[in-house]
Design an enzyme around this catalytic site. Sequence first.
Site, short mmCIF file in Angstrom:
data_model
loop_
_atom_site.label_atom_id
_atom_site.label_comp_id
_atom_site.label_asym_id
_atom_site.label_seq_id
_atom_site.Cartn_x
_atom_site.Cartn_y
_atom_site.Cartn_z
N HIS A 1 -28.11 -6.72 -53.65
CA HIS A 1 -27.11 -5.84 -54.24
C HIS A 1 -27.61 -4.41 -54.07
O HIS A 1 -28.66 -4.05 -54.58
CB HIS A 1 -26.89 -6.15 -55.72
CG HIS A 1 -25.80 -5.33 -56.34
ND1 HIS A 1 -24.50 -5.76 -56.43
CD2 HIS A 1 -25.82 -4.08 -56.89
CE1 HIS A 1 -23.76 -4.83 -57.01
NE2 HIS A 1 -24.54 -3.80 -57.30
N CYS A 2 -26.84 -3.61 -53.35
CA CYS A 2 -27.27 -2.24 -53.03
C CYS A 2 -26.67 -1.26 -54.04
O CYS A 2 -25.44 -1.10 -54.11
CB CYS A 2 -26.83 -1.87 -51.61
SG CYS A 2 -27.38 -0.23 -51.10
N PRO A 3 -27.50 -0.57 -54.83
CA PRO A 3 -26.95 0.41 -55.80
C PRO A 3 -26.36 1.63 -55.12
O PRO A 3 -25.48 2.28 -55.67
CB PRO A 3 -28.18 0.77 -56.65
CG PRO A 3 -29.35 0.49 -55.77
CD PRO A 3 -28.96 -0.68 -54.92
N ASN B 1 -22.98 0.52 -54.31
CA ASN B 1 -22.27 -0.07 -55.45
C ASN B 1 -21.54 -1.32 -55.01
O ASN B 1 -20.38 -1.57 -55.40
CB ASN B 1 -21.30 0.93 -56.08
CG ASN B 1 -20.77 0.46 -57.42
OD1 ASN B 1 -21.45 -0.28 -58.13
ND2 ASN B 1 -19.56 0.88 -57.78
#
Length: 250
Positions: free
Chosen positions: A57-59, A62
């Site tokens: 999950h890439c912040p 998003n």
Amino acid sequence: MIVFHYYMAITTAPGYPPQAKGDLTGVSICRKCIAPKPARTHHCSICNRCVLKMDHHCPWLNNCVGHYNHRYFFSFCLFMTMGCIYCSISGWDMFREAYAAIERMKQLEKERLQAAANQTYYQTPPPAFSFRQRAFHKSIVYLWVLCSSVALALGALTLWHAALITRGETSIERHINKKERQRLQKKGKAFRNPYSFGAWDNWRVFLGVDVPRHWLTRVLLPSTHLPHGTGLSWDTPPCVTQRHTPLLAI
């Protein structure tokens, strides 16, 4: 290319398995969302749902990086790194000149203040350099430092993902395969990644290169082509030159 792949990475859904178990055969059930869990599917605790071929999950996006937007994510990292390296190399001379100019400004300003301290003024003397001159040189220094920092940090991340793609793994599968490799090694067996077709074919499958012209139309130019398969089953893609027996251990 940077803007295109970033936009596609944040707007493209990574892919989610169907909720009805009857639509899939031979799959497990996710213990967290109580839904079918096909091979290479993992549950994202942030999105609170399963993602097909989940990498992470890439912040910064998003969004989860999964089956349908993994290529967009890697291409964005690659072209962003290349752009920062280009700016760092081409702007090196400008950076040196701007840094030297800032040092000269500091020295002249110091000398001006020392001379002003020995005289009497009714008001503070004007600065030796204008705000525009100072802002210009500081912006050049900031540009070079920022591009160089991003090139190093994002470049390391890009190399890491390139190594995973070469091995036909995702970030999550690397940890799983490492444990499985150690477990089978204790039993005197060798581990084979069932989703790896060799370094060259792994890249062709990942980038969607079926014919030679796709290196131009699908890699060097913006392309919205879909990846091989649906993410629910993992049959050998037609572009793979050498067939591999999908054995987990031999």
